[in-house]
Enzyme design. Structure first.
Site, PDB file in Angstrom:
ATOM      1  N   ASP A 178      -5.902 -18.118  25.349  1.00  0.00           N
ATOM      2  CA  ASP A 178      -5.721 -16.733  25.782  1.00  0.00           C
ATOM      3  C   ASP A 178      -5.182 -16.772  27.208  1.00  0.00           C
ATOM      4  OD1 ASP A 178      -7.183 -13.914  24.560  1.00  0.00           O
ATOM      5  OD2 ASP A 178      -6.442 -13.830  26.626  1.00  0.00           O
ATOM      6  N   ASP A 213      -0.217 -18.217  29.076  1.00  0.00           N
ATOM      7  CA  ASP A 213       0.511 -16.983  28.756  1.00  0.00           C
ATOM      8  C   ASP A 213       1.435 -17.266  27.578  1.00  0.00           C
ATOM      9  OD1 ASP A 213       2.121 -14.732  28.688  1.00  0.00           O
ATOM     10  OD2 ASP A 213       2.537 -14.724  30.845  1.00  0.00           O
ATOM     11  N   LEU A 214       1.339 -16.450  26.537  1.00  0.00           N
ATOM     12  CA  LEU A 214       2.208 -16.642  25.363  1.00  0.00           C
ATOM     13  C   LEU A 214       3.691 -16.550  25.726  1.00  0.00           C
ATOM     14  CD1 LEU A 214       0.194 -14.504  22.803  1.00  0.00           C
ATOM     15  CD2 LEU A 214       0.701 -16.946  22.536  1.00  0.00           C
ATOM     16  N   TYR A 248       4.546  -0.720  19.879  1.00  0.00           N
ATOM     17  CA  TYR A 248       3.562  -1.722  19.448  1.00  0.00           C
ATOM     18  C   TYR A 248       3.730  -2.010  17.952  1.00  0.00           C
ATOM     19  CZ  TYR A 248      -1.056  -3.257  17.754  1.00  0.00           C
ATOM     20  OH  TYR A 248      -2.068  -3.910  17.110  1.00  0.00           O
ATOM     21  N   LYS A 283       4.929  -5.507  15.749  1.00  0.00           N
ATOM     22  CA  LYS A 283       4.233  -6.123  14.612  1.00  0.00           C
ATOM     23  C   LYS A 283       5.207  -6.314  13.432  1.00  0.00           C
ATOM     24  CE  LYS A 283       0.196  -6.573  16.501  1.00  0.00           C
ATOM     25  NZ  LYS A 283      -0.349  -7.896  16.803  1.00  0.00           N
TER      26      LYS A 283
END
Ligand code: NAI
Ligand code: 15L
Length: 269
Positions: free
Chosen positions: A36, A53-54, A138, A142
């Site tokens: 995370d 961090d992704l 958002y 997805k």
């Protein structure tokens, strides 16, 4: 033939669902690597903790090394402006699937959301073949994740399992959630299916066996998902809790629908 899944990565491990699944999957796999951007509890036996961090490509590539399966919860989990979605949910998702491809990861389980299909009406019953109809940025992120799963499954051989999760909290909190709720126990059941079933790329609904569900989840059932909970048990407690907003109550996405809504809703099929 499905690979033996022994080494798992959970992203978003400091978040609500990540913390719950960390506890539930504990001891069931040879390694659970937890990641995370926020700090997490220290690693216990059979765990590794990696804070990153992704949106950091090289860090995510290293994160995926030697991993058989990824449960990808990490990302921004509500509506946001474009910059707030772009880093965690778009760049982050690209990095994650690239990391999986380079590591030879067998499969990615993706926490998609009902907000990818939030502009279907509550009167409509849809299944896994319903094309995305996002209710915001958002939800669109997805839908993009579901498409990444498809690309990497069919082109690169990384199996994809996109779970359009409804409302996954300890209990349903309003009338809407009597349709959309998923218990933590059922989320664990669905994740086990995603981790061990033989498939190439699938979309399923992350929802309990709710009497009032809007979603035909036969694709998940076909793969072995057998949910044991039904939000109806909470109907007396929360069935009266409604927003009073016609847009919110008309569409599956609920409170994510009204902000910035400027169209004529009667033109939405
Ligand atoms: P959450 O917001 O509690 O957890 C998300 C985690 O991702 C947080 O710990 C956050 O720090 C981490 N994160 C955010 N940006 C990051 C970045 N750039 N790099 C690394 N980590 C980052 O959300 P929750 O409820 O645990 O949901 C988990 C996933 O499931 C999310 O992707 C969410 O969109 C999805 N989901 C959840 C639903 C629910 O009812 N809880 C419903 C539908 C989808
Ligand atoms: C989601 O996608 C969110 O991550 C979660 O916090 C809830 O708002 C859920 O959808 C929902 O629609 O209930």
């Amino acid at each position: 033939m499905a690979r033996n899944i022994e080494r798992i990565l959970i992203t978003g491990a400091a978040g609500g669902l990540g913390r719950v699944m960390r506890q539930r999957l504990k001891g069931q796999y040879r390694l659970v690597r937890l990641s995370d951007i926020q700090p997490m509890e220290a690693a216990q036996e059979g765990e590794e903790v990696v804070q990153c961090d992704l949106a950091d490509g090289p860090a995510v590539e290293a994160l995926c090394r030697d991993i058989d399966a990824i449960v990808h919860f990490g990302g921004y989990s509500r509506e946001n402006d474009w910059p707030g979605i772009l880093g965690p949910n778009i760049i982050g998702a690209i990095n994650l699937w690239e990391g999986a491809r380079k590591a030879g990861t067998d499969r990615v389980l993706f926490a998609s959301s009902n907000h990818a299909i939030g502009l279907y009406r509550r009167s409509q019953r849809i299944d896994h073949l319903a094309p995305p109809r996002p209710d915001g940025r958002y939800g669109l992120s997805k839908a993009f994740g579901e498409d990444l799963a498809c690309l990497y499954a069919y082109k690169h051989g990384v199996r994809g399992f996109s779970m359009r999760i409804g409302t996954c909290f300890p209990e349903p909190m309003n009338a809407r959630a009597l349709s959309s709720w998923m218990s933590y126990a059922d989320l664990e059941r669905l994740i086990k299916v995603g981790l061990h079933a033989d498939y190439v790329n699938e979309i399923v609904y992350g929802v309990s066996r709710n009497t009032r569900s809007w979603w035909d989840n036969s694709n998940a059932y076909r793969l072995g998902y057998d949910p044991q909970d039904d939000a109806e048990a909470f109907a007396d407690k929360v069935g009266h809790i409604k927003s009073g907003d016609p847009l919110e109550e008309d569409f599956q996405g609920g409170s994510f629908v009204p902000p910035e809504f400027a169209a004529d809703p009667s033109r939405i099929p």
